[in-house]
Design a protein around this motif. Structure first.
Motif, PDB file in Angstrom:
ATOM      1  N   UNK A 164      75.068 -17.397  -3.109  1.00 16.13           N
ATOM      2  CA  UNK A 164      76.378 -17.136  -3.674  1.00 16.13           C
ATOM      3  C   UNK A 164      77.159 -16.116  -2.850  1.00 16.13           C
ATOM      4  N   UNK A 165      78.449 -16.375  -2.599  1.00 19.62           N
ATOM      5  CA  UNK A 165      79.278 -15.358  -1.935  1.00 19.62           C
ATOM      6  C   UNK A 165      79.291 -14.065  -2.747  1.00 19.62           C
ATOM      7  N   UNK A 166      79.383 -12.950  -2.046  1.00 21.03           N
ATOM      8  CA  UNK A 166      79.284 -11.647  -2.690  1.00 21.03           C
ATOM      9  C   UNK A 166      80.667 -11.057  -2.940  1.00 21.03           C
ATOM     10  N   UNK A 167      80.802 -10.356  -4.046  1.00 17.91           N
ATOM     11  CA  UNK A 167      82.037  -9.647  -4.383  1.00 17.91           C
ATOM     12  C   UNK A 167      81.664  -8.271  -4.930  1.00 17.91           C
ATOM     13  N   UNK A 168      82.663  -7.416  -5.079  1.00 15.31           N
ATOM     14  CA  UNK A 168      82.433  -6.094  -5.655  1.00 15.31           C
ATOM     15  C   UNK A 168      83.167  -6.012  -6.980  1.00 15.31           C
ATOM     16  N   UNK A 169      82.436  -5.633  -8.009  1.00 13.07           N
ATOM     17  CA  UNK A 169      83.023  -5.420  -9.328  1.00 13.07           C
ATOM     18  C   UNK A 169      83.564  -3.995  -9.373  1.00 13.07           C
ATOM     19  N   UNK A 170      84.892  -3.850  -9.528  1.00 10.60           N
ATOM     20  CA  UNK A 170      85.541  -2.532  -9.465  1.00 10.60           C
ATOM     21  C   UNK A 170      86.438  -2.331 -10.676  1.00 10.60           C
ATOM     22  N   UNK A 180      93.054  -8.645  -1.693  1.00  8.00           N
ATOM     23  CA  UNK A 180      92.529 -10.002  -1.800  1.00  8.00           C
ATOM     24  C   UNK A 180      91.071 -10.065  -1.378  1.00  8.00           C
ATOM     25  N   UNK A 181      90.663  -9.149  -0.500  1.00  8.45           N
ATOM     26  CA  UNK A 181      89.277  -9.104  -0.062  1.00  8.45           C
ATOM     27  C   UNK A 181      88.991  -7.707   0.492  1.00  8.45           C
ATOM     28  N   UNK A 182      87.732  -7.468   0.871  1.00 10.79           N
ATOM     29  CA  UNK A 182      87.339  -6.154   1.363  1.00 10.79           C
ATOM     30  C   UNK A 182      86.212  -6.323   2.374  1.00 10.79           C
ATOM     31  N   UNK A 183      85.833  -5.225   3.029  1.00  9.84           N
ATOM     32  CA  UNK A 183      84.730  -5.246   3.976  1.00  9.84           C
ATOM     33  C   UNK A 183      83.629  -4.307   3.503  1.00  9.84           C
ATOM     34  N   UNK A 184      82.492  -4.374   4.150  1.00 13.43           N
ATOM     35  CA  UNK A 184      81.392  -3.486   3.816  1.00 13.43           C
ATOM     36  C   UNK A 184      81.762  -2.019   4.075  1.00 13.43           C
ATOM     37  N   UNK A 185      82.662  -1.778   5.021  1.00 16.25           N
ATOM     38  CA  UNK A 185      83.092  -0.411   5.297  1.00 16.25           C
ATOM     39  C   UNK A 185      83.811   0.209   4.105  1.00 16.25           C
ATOM     40  N   UNK A 186      84.457  -0.628   3.295  1.00 16.77           N
ATOM     41  CA  UNK A 186      85.201  -0.122   2.138  1.00 16.77           C
ATOM     42  C   UNK A 186      84.282   0.450   1.058  1.00 16.77           C
ATOM     43  N   UNK A 187      82.992   0.193   1.148  1.00 19.31           N
ATOM     44  CA  UNK A 187      82.063   0.731   0.143  1.00 19.31           C
ATOM     45  C   UNK A 187      82.004   2.250   0.173  1.00 19.31           C
ATOM     46  N   UNK A 188      82.432   2.847   1.276  1.00 16.16           N
ATOM     47  CA  UNK A 188      82.439   4.317   1.354  1.00 16.16           C
ATOM     48  C   UNK A 188      83.490   4.925   0.435  1.00 16.16           C
ATOM     49  N   UNK A 254      88.043  -6.618 -20.106  1.00 12.98           N
ATOM     50  CA  UNK A 254      89.234  -5.828 -19.754  1.00 12.98           C
ATOM     51  C   UNK A 254      88.877  -4.632 -18.877  1.00 12.98           C
ATOM     52  N   UNK A 255      89.729  -4.364 -17.906  1.00 12.43           N
ATOM     53  CA  UNK A 255      89.538  -3.180 -17.080  1.00 12.43           C
ATOM     54  C   UNK A 255      88.675  -3.363 -15.858  1.00 12.43           C
ATOM     55  N   UNK A 256      88.293  -4.621 -15.526  1.00 10.50           N
ATOM     56  CA  UNK A 256      87.477  -4.847 -14.339  1.00 10.50           C
ATOM     57  C   UNK A 256      88.155  -5.871 -13.436  1.00 10.50           C
ATOM     58  N   UNK A 257      87.768  -5.872 -12.160  1.00 11.33           N
ATOM     59  CA  UNK A 257      88.278  -6.825 -11.184  1.00 11.33           C
ATOM     60  C   UNK A 257      87.176  -7.161 -10.187  1.00 11.33           C
ATOM     61  N   UNK A 258      87.247  -8.357  -9.624  1.00  9.54           N
ATOM     62  CA  UNK A 258      86.284  -8.808  -8.628  1.00  9.54           C
ATOM     63  C   UNK A 258      87.002  -8.920  -7.279  1.00  9.54           C
ATOM     64  N   UNK A 259      86.455  -8.254  -6.267  1.00  6.24           N
ATOM     65  CA  UNK A 259      87.054  -8.280  -4.937  1.00  6.24           C
ATOM     66  C   UNK A 259      86.056  -8.914  -3.977  1.00  6.24           C
ATOM     67  N   UNK A 260      86.358 -10.084  -3.412  1.00  6.70           N
ATOM     68  CA  UNK A 260      85.404 -10.747  -2.502  1.00  6.70           C
ATOM     69  C   UNK A 260      85.217  -9.962  -1.203  1.00  6.70           C
ATOM     70  N   UNK A 261      84.007 -10.002  -0.679  1.00 13.65           N
ATOM     71  CA  UNK A 261      83.707  -9.422   0.623  1.00 13.65           C
ATOM     72  C   UNK A 261      84.048 -10.421   1.733  1.00 13.65           C
ATOM     73  N   UNK A 262      84.536  -9.887   2.851  1.00 13.93           N
ATOM     74  CA  UNK A 262      84.741 -10.708   4.036  1.00 13.93           C
ATOM     75  C   UNK A 262      83.479 -10.818   4.881  1.00 13.93           C
ATOM     76  N   UNK A 263      82.649  -9.766   4.877  1.00 14.41           N
ATOM     77  CA  UNK A 263      81.567  -9.681   5.846  1.00 14.41           C
ATOM     78  C   UNK A 263      80.194  -9.430   5.237  1.00 14.41           C
ATOM     79  N   UNK A 264      80.068  -9.500   3.933  1.00 19.44           N
ATOM     80  CA  UNK A 264      78.766  -9.251   3.310  1.00 19.44           C
ATOM     81  C   UNK A 264      77.940 -10.533   3.294  1.00 19.44           C
ATOM     82  N   UNK A 265      76.626 -10.419   3.439  1.00 17.55           N
ATOM     83  CA  UNK A 265      75.776 -11.614   3.334  1.00 17.55           C
ATOM     84  C   UNK A 265      75.797 -12.144   1.906  1.00 17.55           C
ATOM     85  N   UNK A 266      75.501 -13.421   1.712  1.00 17.25           N
ATOM     86  CA  UNK A 266      75.478 -13.968   0.354  1.00 17.25           C
ATOM     87  C   UNK A 266      74.329 -13.390  -0.453  1.00 17.25           C
TER      88      UNK A 266
END
Length: 300
Positions: A164-170, A180-188, A254-266
């Motif tokens: 499954x493609x990976x996303x970040x729950x924020x 629309x998307x993010x990278x692994x660097x954004x985890x900082x 309510x109050x959550x969003x999913x942001x797909x990763x561009x470069x994270x492994x599935x």
């Protein structure tokens, strides 16, 4: 008529296509044609009307299909019951899952499994991230479908059945939520929550890294025990958590969003079972699920 010839006739009567029939039965189209001609010679009349573009049943073919189908089904069921009894495919099979999409796949497989092995009951239950392998190790489960990798003594990791493609729950008001998307660097820029209890460190290294690819530290958020806590903590703005992008279809919170990763492994999900003590019914379920998903079952 031999049983195999009847099977070829019935599949062709369903598919009305020599190529698809051959593919389903793992034989050649010429073999299908030879068998049908042999049956027609024995009966003394055509069972199919063929043109260069179409294949259809004749009225006689339709009557033969309708007469043979119930008997063919009873024979199949009788053989499957005998096989199930001989292999010990009876009793209760206990299967665990870690996500709703794993549960959906297991429920689909369970319907097919019960149709094939009527004497076996399948019980499905959720496992928690704070103790992802405990129920299997303690003998409370026969199988489970959950996140990989797994490197546990006494547990065999079978085939990967979902990727499954990976996303970040924020939090919905976090700046990342507007992207629309993010990278692994954004985890900082956001604290990651972590499961408490017995969540293995080698899995945390894959799913919850401590540093970005460039070496920036990734802050840590609250520790949780149950999945429902994750949704509440994220909605409260206390952290983030990596999930399958498919989660958007399952968690309307309510109050959550999913942001797909561009470069994270599935995120990969695989079947697990005890290395010793696994049962014929468990291995039969593994084979069925592998067929269902088009994967190759691992050696027992």
């Amino acid at each position: 008529m031999e049983f195999r010839d009847i099977e070829i006739f019935l599949v062709l009567a369903e598919e009305l296509h020599f190529g698809r029939t051959a593919e389903r039965l793992h034989i050649t189209p010429s073999r299908v044609s030879h068998v049908i001609k042999k049956i027609e010679r024995r009966i003394g009349a055509p069972l199919f009307a063929r043109t260069s573009r179409t294949v259809r049943l004749t009225p006689l073919g339709e009557r033969l299909r309708d007469d043979l189908l119930p008997a063919h089904l009873r024979i199949q069921q009788a053989v499957e019951r005998a096989v199930a009894e001989a292999r010990g495919i009876t009793g209760t099979l206990r299967v665990g899952y870690s996500t709703p999409w794993c549960a959906d796949l297991l429920l689909e497989a369970t319907q097919k499994f019960r149709a094939r092995y009527a004497e076996c009951t399948v019980h499905i239950q959720e496992i928690q991230l704070n103790d992802p392998h405990g129920p299997l190790r303690r003998g409370e489960l026969d199988l489970q479908l959950s996140e990989l990798p797994v490197a546990e003594s006494g547990i065999t990791a079978g085939p990967t059945v979902l990727s499954e493609p990976r996303a970040l729950l924020v939090p919905a008001d976090h700046p990342l939520a507007q992207r629309e998307n993010m990278s692994m660097e954004d985890l900082a820029d956001v604290p990651l929550m972590t499961p408490g209890g017995n969540f293995p460190q080698y899995m945390a290294a894959v799913h919850l890294p401590t540093h970005t690819p460039s070496g920036r530290a990734i802050p840590r958020g609250p520790v949780f025990t149950y999945w429902a806590e994750v949704l509440s903590l994220v909605a409260a703005g206390l952290g983030a958590f990596p999930v399958s992008a498919r989660g958007t279809r399952y968690y309307a919170w309510p109050g959550i969003a999913f942001v797909p990763f561009l470069d994270a492994p599935p995120i990969e999900y695989g079947l697990l079972w005890p290395t010793t003590g696994h049962t014929p019914r468990a291995m039969a379920f593994v084979d069925l699920l592998a067929d269902l998903t088009g994967t190759t079952p691992a050696d027992e």
